[in-house]
Every structure is written in structure tokens, then in C-alpha cells.
Design a protein around this motif. Sequence first.
Motif, PDB file in Angstrom:
ATOM      1  N   ARG A  49      38.329  33.423  42.936  1.00 21.11           N
ATOM      2  CA  ARG A  49      37.892  32.723  41.731  1.00 21.11           C
ATOM      3  C   ARG A  49      39.062  32.439  40.812  1.00 21.11           C
ATOM      4  N   ALA A  50      39.894  33.416  40.586  1.00 15.12           N
ATOM      5  CA  ALA A  50      41.010  33.233  39.672  1.00 15.12           C
ATOM      6  C   ALA A  50      41.997  32.219  40.219  1.00 15.12           C
ATOM      7  N   SER A  51      42.236  32.273  41.511  1.00 14.64           N
ATOM      8  CA  SER A  51      43.170  31.327  42.110  1.00 14.64           C
ATOM      9  C   SER A  51      42.640  29.911  42.022  1.00 14.64           C
ATOM     10  N   LEU A  52      41.341  29.724  42.258  1.00 16.82           N
ATOM     11  CA  LEU A  52      40.782  28.389  42.198  1.00 16.82           C
ATOM     12  C   LEU A  52      40.707  27.867  40.774  1.00 16.82           C
ATOM     13  N   SER A  53      40.448  28.746  39.819  1.00 20.79           N
ATOM     14  CA  SER A  53      40.317  28.272  38.444  1.00 20.79           C
ATOM     15  C   SER A  53      41.681  27.952  37.825  1.00 20.79           C
ATOM     16  N   SER A  54      42.693  28.747  38.140  1.00 18.69           N
ATOM     17  CA  SER A  54      44.002  28.506  37.535  1.00 18.69           C
ATOM     18  C   SER A  54      44.897  27.662  38.416  1.00 18.69           C
ATOM     19  N   GLY A  55      44.586  27.574  39.695  1.00 20.22           N
ATOM     20  CA  GLY A  55      45.414  26.807  40.608  1.00 20.22           C
ATOM     21  C   GLY A  55      46.713  27.518  40.949  1.00 20.22           C
ATOM     22  N   MET A  56      46.754  28.831  40.744  1.00 17.86           N
ATOM     23  CA  MET A  56      47.973  29.594  40.975  1.00 17.86           C
ATOM     24  C   MET A  56      47.618  30.883  41.702  1.00 17.86           C
ATOM     25  N   THR A  57      48.399  31.240  42.691  1.00 16.36           N
ATOM     26  CA  THR A  57      48.160  32.497  43.395  1.00 16.36           C
ATOM     27  C   THR A  57      48.779  33.647  42.608  1.00 16.36           C
ATOM     28  N   LEU A  58      48.350  34.833  42.916  1.00 12.59           N
ATOM     29  CA  LEU A  58      48.874  36.018  42.240  1.00 12.59           C
ATOM     30  C   LEU A  58      50.360  36.190  42.550  1.00 12.59           C
ATOM     31  N   ASP A  59      50.749  35.928  43.782  1.00 12.85           N
ATOM     32  CA  ASP A  59      52.144  36.050  44.176  1.00 12.85           C
ATOM     33  C   ASP A  59      53.025  35.084  43.375  1.00 12.85           C
ATOM     34  N   GLU A  60      52.546  33.847  43.227  1.00 13.26           N
ATOM     35  CA  GLU A  60      53.288  32.845  42.460  1.00 13.26           C
ATOM     36  C   GLU A  60      53.411  33.268  40.997  1.00 13.26           C
ATOM     37  N   ALA A  61      52.328  33.809  40.433  1.00 12.38           N
ATOM     38  CA  ALA A  61      52.355  34.251  39.036  1.00 12.38           C
ATOM     39  C   ALA A  61      53.359  35.383  38.839  1.00 12.38           C
ATOM     40  N   ALA A 108      50.610  31.820  34.431  1.00  8.78           N
ATOM     41  CA  ALA A 108      50.977  32.997  35.217  1.00  8.78           C
ATOM     42  C   ALA A 108      50.465  34.266  34.543  1.00  8.78           C
ATOM     43  N   ARG A 109      50.640  34.357  33.228  1.00  9.33           N
ATOM     44  CA  ARG A 109      50.131  35.530  32.508  1.00  9.33           C
ATOM     45  C   ARG A 109      48.618  35.622  32.610  1.00  9.33           C
ATOM     46  N   GLU A 110      47.942  34.474  32.439  1.00  7.68           N
ATOM     47  CA  GLU A 110      46.480  34.465  32.532  1.00  7.68           C
ATOM     48  C   GLU A 110      46.013  34.871  33.920  1.00  7.68           C
ATOM     49  N   ARG A 111      46.737  34.466  34.956  1.00 11.23           N
ATOM     50  CA  ARG A 111      46.363  34.793  36.329  1.00 11.23           C
ATOM     51  C   ARG A 111      46.486  36.279  36.586  1.00 11.23           C
ATOM     52  N   ILE A 112      47.570  36.892  36.095  1.00 15.60           N
ATOM     53  CA  ILE A 112      47.748  38.338  36.263  1.00 15.60           C
ATOM     54  C   ILE A 112      46.681  39.086  35.473  1.00 15.60           C
ATOM     55  N   GLU A 113      46.387  38.631  34.259  1.00 15.43           N
ATOM     56  CA  GLU A 113      45.341  39.275  33.463  1.00 15.43           C
ATOM     57  C   GLU A 113      43.985  39.173  34.146  1.00 15.43           C
ATOM     58  N   ALA A 114      43.711  38.031  34.781  1.00 21.12           N
ATOM     59  CA  ALA A 114      42.433  37.866  35.481  1.00 21.12           C
ATOM     60  C   ALA A 114      42.324  38.826  36.653  1.00 21.12           C
TER      61      ALA A 114
END
Length: 141
Positions: A49-61, A108-114
Motif C-alpha cells: 500500500r505504501a509503495s503504491l501510494s507514494s510511488g517509492m519503495t522502502l529501499d529507495e527511500a 522518502a521520509r513519508e515512506r519510511i514513516e508509513a
Amino acid sequence: MAHRIITQIVVVGSRVLGRAFAEAYKQAQASSNYARAQAKLNPNGVSARASLSSGMTLDEACKILNVKPPQGGQANMEEVMSRFKKLFDANDPQKGGSFYLQSKILRARERIEAEVRPAMEKAAQEAEIKEGWKPKVYKDR
């Protein structure tokens, strides 16, 4: 003669719009199927869900902020926030930075927080259960 031209314009225009709507529907259906497949691959659903909503993977963030990936839902949020603030301020457009880079840093910060938020909420609930509920009481003077 004019009515024939107008009729042709209407017919051709409706065909173009019909094809465009059909193609948009096919793309939306494919996107939905992809999201469903990703949710099945990842049973907890947070990453998908987080990857699809932000368009960024955790690794990339993690690479953008230059921090370690969260282990078991735990991350050093102080380090993440300090790196975020430093990079966000360094890329301020008013100081000659890039708005694009600034937005990538924010995402990136939002993705890690998610990724970390569910574990933090669960830990807070467990701590509250352990301590018991202590309401804040305000005394009238």
C-alpha cells in the motif's frame, strides 16, 4: 451539405472519445489487478500500500535519506528526521536548491514513516495496556 459535415464530426468525435474511455478503463483494470497481486504477495499489506501510494519503495527511500532500512518495523526515527531536515533545508529552492529533490526527500521520509507507523502504534498500545489507562485530570481552581 453543412449538416453532413456536422454529423461526421459528431460521429468521429464520439468514436475517439469511446476508444479513449475504453483504453482508460483497461489501464485502470490492469492497475487494480497489479495492486491486488502485490497485496497477495505481501500478506501484511503495509509495504504494498505504501509503495503504491507514494510511488517509492522502502529501499529507495532509505537510499535517498542515507539511513538503514527498518528492522522488524523498528527504525531510528531521530536519525531519519535529522537526515530529512538537513537534506530538506539544503535543497530549499530559495537557497538555490531543487524543488524536485526536496519533494523526493519529503516522500522518502513519508515512506519510511508509513512503514514504521504500525509497529509504533502497536508498541504504544502495548505500553498503555501494561501501564493501564491514566486519564489526564485537570483540576478547577
